[in-house]
Enzyme design. Structure first.
Site, PDB file in Angstrom:
ATOM      1  N   SER A  21      38.443  42.350  39.272  1.00 21.82           N
ATOM      2  CA  SER A  21      39.414  41.563  39.326  1.00 21.82           C
ATOM      3  C   SER A  21      40.339  41.577  38.152  1.00 21.82           C
ATOM      4  CB  SER A  21      39.209  40.254  39.987  1.00 21.82           C
ATOM      5  OG  SER A  21      38.576  39.638  39.077  1.00 21.82           O
ATOM      6  N   THR A  22      41.678  41.392  38.097  1.00 20.95           N
ATOM      7  CA  THR A  22      42.270  41.073  36.827  1.00 20.95           C
ATOM      8  C   THR A  22      41.981  39.819  36.067  1.00 20.95           C
ATOM      9  OG1 THR A  22      44.263  42.034  38.138  1.00 20.95           O
ATOM     10  CG2 THR A  22      44.708  40.910  35.980  1.00 20.95           C
ATOM     11  N   GLY A  23      41.543  38.952  37.088  1.00 21.69           N
ATOM     12  CA  GLY A  23      41.063  37.545  36.411  1.00 21.69           C
ATOM     13  C   GLY A  23      39.737  37.875  35.588  1.00 21.69           C
TER      14      GLY A  23
ATOM     15  N   HIS B 115      37.072  43.889  45.422  1.00 20.73           N
ATOM     16  CA  HIS B 115      36.527  43.178  44.207  1.00 20.73           C
ATOM     17  C   HIS B 115      35.241  42.891  44.539  1.00 20.73           C
ATOM     18  CE1 HIS B 115      40.510  43.485  42.157  1.00 20.73           C
ATOM     19  NE2 HIS B 115      41.024  42.626  43.043  1.00 20.73           N
TER      20      HIS B 115
END
Length: 149
Positions: free
Chosen positions: A73-75, A121
């Site tokens: 995930s981008t986070g 994800h």
């Protein structure tokens, strides 16, 4: 549309805009378009990109720790970079579940109300790693609401 985008960015002053240019080939053209737009209109924000080799190394690193997914995930990518670059890291809003601690429904993105595609994800595994980092004192995970000042 470009004008609205640039106007919305003014809220962020001098900041970086991390764009997913090399996450997928379909993101490359639009990411570079945003980069050129920011330069053309001399925006205060600067576009930055993760290097493709960094993304590959990051995926391999976490895969070796049990985080197997189509893509991180981008986070989680940003959390990983923050740990590498910053002395103190506090995370707020990193939560892999569809409801918060009070049982209220929440989305995984700040910009929509959609859950990620299943299998895309590995959010629970990413969250487990974040919990381990919190437990070891590498970062601070803020689960509840922030204290009001």
């Amino acid at each position: 549309m470009k004008t609205a985008f640039l106007k919305n960015l003014t809220n962020y002053g001098y900041s970086f805009l991390l764009l997913p240019a090399f996450s997928y080939s379909s993101n490359t053209a639009i990411s570079f378009e945003v980069h050129h737009l920011l330069r053309k209109y001399q925006a205060k924000q600067k576009a930055i990109f993760f290097h493709p080799n960094y993304l590959k190394s990051l995926a391999q690193f976490w895969k070796g720790r049990g985080v197997r997914a189509y893509r991180l995930s981008t986070g989680f990518m940003i959390t990983s970079a923050a740990i590498e670059l910053c002395q103190d890291v506090t995370l707020y809003g990193f939560w892999p579940f569809s409801k918060n601690l009070d049982g209220k429904p929440i989305s995984h993105h700040y910009y929509d109300n959609q859950l990620p595609k299943p299998g895309f994800h590995a959010m629970p595994k990413e969250f487990y790693q974040v919990l381990q980092l919190h437990h070891k004192g590498v970062l601070k995970l803020q689960l509840g609401e922030c204290e009001k000042r």
